[in-house]
Structure formats: structure tokens, C-alpha cells
Design a protein around this motif. Structure first.
Motif, PDB file in Angstrom:
ATOM      1  N   TRP A   1       0.774  -1.116   0.081  1.00  0.00           N
ATOM      2  CA  TRP A   1      -0.105   0.119  -0.099  1.00  0.00           C
ATOM      3  C   TRP A   1       0.894   1.157   0.008  1.00  0.00           C
ATOM      4  N   GLU A   2       2.211   1.256   0.069  1.00  0.00           N
ATOM      5  CA  GLU A   2       2.913   2.412   0.335  1.00  0.00           C
ATOM      6  C   GLU A   2       2.594   3.595  -0.724  1.00  0.00           C
ATOM      7  N   LYS A   3       2.345   3.196  -1.830  1.00  0.00           N
ATOM      8  CA  LYS A   3       2.310   4.452  -2.844  1.00  0.00           C
ATOM      9  C   LYS A   3       0.969   5.253  -2.362  1.00  0.00           C
ATOM     10  N   ALA A   4      -0.079   4.423  -1.866  1.00  0.00           N
ATOM     11  CA  ALA A   4      -1.161   5.070  -1.318  1.00  0.00           C
ATOM     12  C   ALA A   4      -1.402   5.768  -0.029  1.00  0.00           C
ATOM     13  N   LYS A   5      -0.199   5.292   0.810  1.00  0.00           N
ATOM     14  CA  LYS A   5      -0.050   5.676   2.238  1.00  0.00           C
ATOM     15  C   LYS A   5       0.958   6.703   2.918  1.00  0.00           C
ATOM     16  N   ALA A   6       1.960   6.384   1.941  1.00  0.00           N
ATOM     17  CA  ALA A   6       3.145   6.833   2.472  1.00  0.00           C
ATOM     18  C   ALA A   6       4.071   8.045   1.610  1.00  0.00           C
ATOM     19  N   PHE A   7       3.026   8.581   0.754  1.00  0.00           N
ATOM     20  CA  PHE A   7       3.618   9.560  -0.155  1.00  0.00           C
ATOM     21  C   PHE A   7       3.894  10.977   0.722  1.00  0.00           C
ATOM     22  N   ASP A   8       4.474  11.831   0.093  1.00  0.00           N
ATOM     23  CA  ASP A   8       4.928  13.168   0.782  1.00  0.00           C
ATOM     24  C   ASP A   8       3.776  13.679   1.169  1.00  0.00           C
ATOM     25  N   GLY A   9       3.787  14.266   2.648  1.00  0.00           N
ATOM     26  CA  GLY A   9       2.796  14.809   3.194  1.00  0.00           C
ATOM     27  C   GLY A   9       1.524  14.011   3.694  1.00  0.00           C
ATOM     28  N   ALA A  10       1.630  12.822   3.530  1.00  0.00           N
ATOM     29  CA  ALA A  10       0.618  11.896   3.900  1.00  0.00           C
ATOM     30  C   ALA A  10       0.282  11.712   5.551  1.00  0.00           C
ATOM     31  N   ALA A  11       1.394  12.220   6.118  1.00  0.00           N
ATOM     32  CA  ALA A  11       1.114  12.058   7.646  1.00  0.00           C
ATOM     33  C   ALA A  11       1.171  13.316   8.590  1.00  0.00           C
ATOM     34  N   VAL A  12      -0.055  13.431   8.948  1.00  0.00           N
ATOM     35  CA  VAL A  12       0.074  14.937  10.088  1.00  0.00           C
ATOM     36  C   VAL A  12       0.215  14.508  11.306  1.00  0.00           C
ATOM     37  N   ILE A  13       1.181  15.196  11.791  1.00  0.00           N
ATOM     38  CA  ILE A  13       1.544  14.629  13.271  1.00  0.00           C
ATOM     39  C   ILE A  13       1.292  16.061  13.850  1.00  0.00           C
ATOM     40  N   GLY A  14      -0.027  16.017  14.840  1.00  0.00           N
ATOM     41  CA  GLY A  14      -0.418  17.518  15.663  1.00  0.00           C
ATOM     42  C   GLY A  14       0.344  17.497  16.843  1.00  0.00           C
ATOM     43  N   ASN A  15      -0.067  18.351  17.660  1.00  0.00           N
ATOM     44  CA  ASN A  15       0.436  18.441  18.975  1.00  0.00           C
ATOM     45  C   ASN A  15       0.450  17.075  19.826  1.00  0.00           C
ATOM     46  N   PHE A  16       1.058  16.928  20.929  1.00  0.00           N
ATOM     47  CA  PHE A  16       0.919  16.100  21.993  1.00  0.00           C
ATOM     48  C   PHE A  16       0.693  16.525  23.163  1.00  0.00           C
ATOM     49  N   LEU A  17      -0.101  15.546  23.908  1.00  0.00           N
ATOM     50  CA  LEU A  17      -0.503  15.874  25.347  1.00  0.00           C
ATOM     51  C   LEU A  17       0.330  15.031  26.274  1.00  0.00           C
ATOM     52  N   SER A  18       0.582  15.276  27.512  1.00  0.00           N
ATOM     53  CA  SER A  18       0.927  14.215  28.417  1.00  0.00           C
ATOM     54  C   SER A  18       0.113  13.122  28.678  1.00  0.00           C
ATOM     55  N   LYS A  19       0.481  11.933  28.928  1.00  0.00           N
ATOM     56  CA  LYS A  19      -0.132  10.828  29.099  1.00  0.00           C
ATOM     57  C   LYS A  19      -1.027  11.003  30.588  1.00  0.00           C
ATOM     58  N   ASP A  20      -0.272  11.795  31.462  1.00  0.00           N
ATOM     59  CA  ASP A  20      -1.077  12.106  32.707  1.00  0.00           C
ATOM     60  C   ASP A  20      -2.162  12.902  32.493  1.00  0.00           C
TER      61      ASP A  20
END
Length: 203
Positions: free
Chosen positions: A102-121
Motif C-alpha cells: 500500500w505504500e504508494k497510497a499511504k506513504a507519499f510526501d505529506g501523507a502523515a499529519v502529526i499534530g500536538n502531543f499531550l502528557s499521558k497524565d
């Protein structure tokens, strides 16, 4: 760092795409070049007529681990985030029909948005975190990690059988139902509970 993605982890999304329910987590990888740069729009690639949004809870790994037992998995992350696994659905369907990766459909440039993170706590438990995706002011995806077929610690145990987890690795834990095509000028906003985690413009 690497991005490890989990497919078919919510029953309603499996039904939505008429997929078969897996007996084990479905895993695939995205390269670091798939990460959408901060404050950049998402450009619909010219090789697809049907790119779908898939909002997902993210887990950031904080130490190296291999063959991690589920009861110790909680020690390997302390941040929870939100992102989008953009998927060229038309291309993915063609690849699946031929039994190809699936990589061509899932791993192209810009295909992963990583937003902010919160503490697990921040959370009473990571097994009941509510999250949602808003498109042009309307909620289009909404779920809780309570609905995962495999919870976060189970995923870490399973993934670490095959891949050594390293500091900074990010796990995309799967998407609920409501995936749909994005179009130019769409505005996508992701929320964990009432906290906005990202805002993306589509071009």
C-alpha cells in the motif's frame, strides 16, 4: 524516527470499507518524508482523485524497546497526540486488487499529519480518550480509544515483536468510521476531547 501505522483497528471502519476483520493488527510504515511540515497546507497529489482523511490517536515512543511485554508497555511512552493518515483510496484499491503493498497510497510526501502531543497524565486512562475530526466546521469523525480492537499497550507489545521501537518513533493507532474525500479549500481540525491538536488547510 519511523512511523508505524495500524490498519483496521475500529470495527465500524472495517465495515465502512467492507474489509475483513483481521485476527492480528495490520501494520504498515510511513517514512519520515511523509510528515507534513508544520504550518504547511496539504496538497492533494496529482496521482489521486480520491484522497481520504483518517484521523488517528498517536503514541510517541520515549525509549528503546524490543519484545515488550504488555504489562510494561506503558513505560515506553508518556505522550499522546493526534494526526491524520491521508490515504489515496483510489490508488490503494488498485494496489489491493493486485495484492501489492500500500505504500504508494499511504506513504507519499505529506501523507502523515502529526499534530500536538499531550502528557499521558492528562488522561485517567489511555483506553478511553475521545477524539474527533472537524471538516469545514462539521464533525466528520468521532470516536474513543475504548473502541479499539487492540488497545495502545497491546499494540506496543505486538509491534515490538517485529520492529525495535526507538526514541521518537510514532505509532498511528488506527481510524474510526467517517473517512471521506478531501477537496481543495477544506479546513481540517483535529481534537482530543476539547483541545485542538492541529488545523490543516487542503490545497
Amino acid at each position: 524516527m519511523k512511523i508505524i501505522c495500524v490498519g483496521r483497528n475500529y470495527t465500524d471502519h472495517i465495515s465502512e470499507l467492507q474489509n475483513e476483520k483481521p485476527t492480528d493488527p495490520v501494520l504498515f510504515l510511513k517514512p519520515d518524508t511523509s510528515i507534513l511540515l508544520k504550518k504547511q497546507p496539504f496538497f492533494i497529489p496529482d496521482f489521486s482523485e480520491e484522497v481520504h482523511h483518517e484521523v488517528e490517536i498517536l503514541v510517541k515512543i520515549n525509549k528503546i524497546g524490543k519484545h515488550i511485554d504488555r504489562k510494561f508497555a506503558h513505560k515506553y511512552y508518556d505522550e499522546i497526540g493526534l494526526g491524520i493518515d491521508f490515504t489515496a483510496r483510489d490508488l490503494q484499491s488498485k494496489l489491493k486488487e493486485k495484492g501489492l503493498p500500500w505504500e504508494k497510497a499511504k506513504a507519499f510526501d505529506g501523507a502523515a499529519v502529526i499534530g500536538n502531543f499531550l502528557s499521558k497524565d492528562t488522561f485517567k486512562t489511555v483506553d478511553n480518550i475521545e477524539f474527533s475530526l472537524e471538516k469545514n466546521g462539521t464533525i466528520v469523525q468521532k470516536a474513543s480509544t475504548e473502541l479499539m480492537l487492540w488497545k495502545i499497550d497491546e499494540l506496543i507489545e505486538y509491534i515490538s515483536k517485529y520492529f525495535t521501537l526507538k526514541i521518537g518513533d510514532v505509532i498511528f493507532t488506527g481510524t474510526p468510521s467517517g473517512v471521506a474525500k478531501v477537496q481543495a479549500d477544506d479546513r481540517l481540525k483535529g481534537y482530543i476531547e476539547d483541545k485542538q491538536m492541529f488545523s490543516i488547510k487542503v490545497k
